[in-house]
Scaffold this active site. Sequence first.
Site, PDB file in Angstrom:
ATOM      1  N   LYS A 101       0.842  -1.195   0.000  1.00  0.00           N
ATOM      2  CA  LYS A 101       0.000   0.000   0.000  1.00  0.00           C
ATOM      3  C   LYS A 101       0.874   1.240   0.000  1.00  0.00           C
ATOM      4  O   LYS A 101       1.895   1.294   0.701  1.00  0.00           O
ATOM      5  CB  LYS A 101      -0.914  -0.034   1.225  1.00  0.00           C
ATOM      6  N   SER A 176      -9.713   1.445   2.787  1.00  0.00           N
ATOM      7  CA  SER A 176      -8.889   2.239   1.887  1.00  0.00           C
ATOM      8  C   SER A 176      -7.779   1.443   1.193  1.00  0.00           C
ATOM      9  O   SER A 176      -7.128   1.946   0.286  1.00  0.00           O
ATOM     10  CB  SER A 176      -8.251   3.383   2.676  1.00  0.00           C
ATOM     11  N   SER A 200     -10.126  -0.895   6.838  1.00  0.00           N
ATOM     12  CA  SER A 200      -9.450  -0.700   5.551  1.00  0.00           C
ATOM     13  C   SER A 200      -8.680  -1.903   5.027  1.00  0.00           C
ATOM     14  O   SER A 200      -8.206  -1.878   3.893  1.00  0.00           O
ATOM     15  CB  SER A 200      -8.518   0.512   5.628  1.00  0.00           C
TER      16      SER A 200
END
Length: 448
Positions: A101, A176, A200
Site C-alpha cells: 500500500k 482504503s 481498511s
Amino acid sequence: MWPSPRSPRASRSRSRASATSTSAVTDWTLDTLSRAIAARKISPVEATQACLARIAQLDAHVRAFITVDAEGALASARALQAELAQGRSRGPLHGVPLAYKDLCHVPGLPTSCGTMTREYFASTIECTAVARLREAGAVTLGKLNMTELAMGPFGDNAHHGDVQNPWKAGHCAGGSSSGSAAAVAAGFALGALGSDTGGSIRLPAACCGVVGLKPTYGRVSRAGAMPLSWSLDHLGPLTRTVADAARLMAIIAGYDAHDATSSRRGVPFYEGMLDGPVGGLRLGVPENYYFDGVTPEIDAGVRLAARTLEGLGALIIPLRVPDPRPMADVCNVISRSESAAIHARLARERPHELQPAVRARIEVGFHISAHDYLQALRLRARLTREFIADVFAEVDAIVAPAIPEPDGRPLALQIVGRPFDEATVLRLGHAYQQSTTWHLVAPTLQGG
C-alpha cells in the site's frame, strides 16, 4: 476475511491452477510459488516477469498500482536468483513478488499516500513490515493504490483513478486498501500489505474475495508507514489463502524498537498451527446488530459458512453482543482528531488539493475539543475491556458478515478473535478453506 459461497457469476469464472510447470505463475498461491522456486521449477526472474507482464496487460483497467517498479523488481529478482545459484536462500519468500500500500515507505520509491503529491510522506527508516518481507526474500513490485490519505471505504481516488473491483468493473473494491486487495485478486502480486484503522483491510478483502487479516494492535509494527490515527492504525497482510496470510504474519509480526506501541509478546508459528483441530472451539454467531441490514444472500452465506465449521466439530453458539454503535462513535472522535493533527498542514495550506470528502473528514477533527478527544480515549478503553470480558467469556471467536450486499461480488464473512489470538482465527479460516473451494475461484478480467 474469507470468501464464502459466491454469486452465480463467480461460479463461471476460471479457477486458480495448482502449481505445475505449465500453470500460470499468477494463478499460484504464495506457498506453491515459493515451493516451486525452491525446487528450481521456476526462477525468481521468471515469476517477477510474469507478474509484471500481467500488470502491464491488465492494470490499466483495474488501477491497483500507483507506482510499478519494474526495473527495481527485476534487479532484485536477478540478485535473488544468483543467491539461489550459490545455494543460498533468504527464507520462505525467496523470489516471491509482493506489493505494498502506498503509505509504506520503501526506499527509492515515492509515497504519495493516495494524494496528488508524489512524495507526500517521508520516513527516516524503511517501513519495518516491508523490510522484514524483503529480508525474507520478497521482490517488491511497486506501490498500491488507495483511498486518499486512507480516508474512505470505497476505493475511489480522483488523483490516481478509482480502483476497479476485479470481479465487477465499476463497482466498489473497498477501501482504503483498495489496490492491495485488487492486486491480489487480479493475480498481479502473490500478496500485499494494507492498513486498517476502521475497516481498511477487512472491507477490501471482503469486496475483492481475498483473505485480509487485521492483527491485534501492537502485533505488527507500524514504523515507516504513514499514520492516520496512531491510536487505531494497524498493518496487515492480504493474500489469496489463509495459509499465505499466516506465512506473511509470521514474518511481519513481532516487537520493533522503532514502534513504541509494538508488543514484546512472542510470535507463534502460525503456519504450524493451521492444521490443528477446530473441534470443540466455540464459534459465536451474533443474534443482534451484525446481521442488521444485510441481504438474504449475505445472511445465508455467512450462516452456511458457520455450519461448515460446525460440521468440522466447532460448536455454534447464538450470541447476544454489546451494541457496537457507541464504540464506532468513540473511534470516530479519536480518528478524526488524530488525522486532523497529522494532516493539518495539507488541509490548511493546500485544501484545494484534497478531494472534497477527504477534506471534510479532516475538517471535522479541527472542531473536536481536547476534552472530547480524551474522553473518547477513556471510553474506548472501557468499552474494549467490557466487550472482551462479555463476549470472549462465552466463545472463542465470532463469525459475522463483513459487507451488507454482494451485488455481483464475492460473498464474504469475518472471523473475530481475542486479542493476540490470531492463531485461532487463522486456524478457523484455514479449516473453512480446506473444506470448500471458493478461494480457488478467480475473476475473469477485462483484457485477460
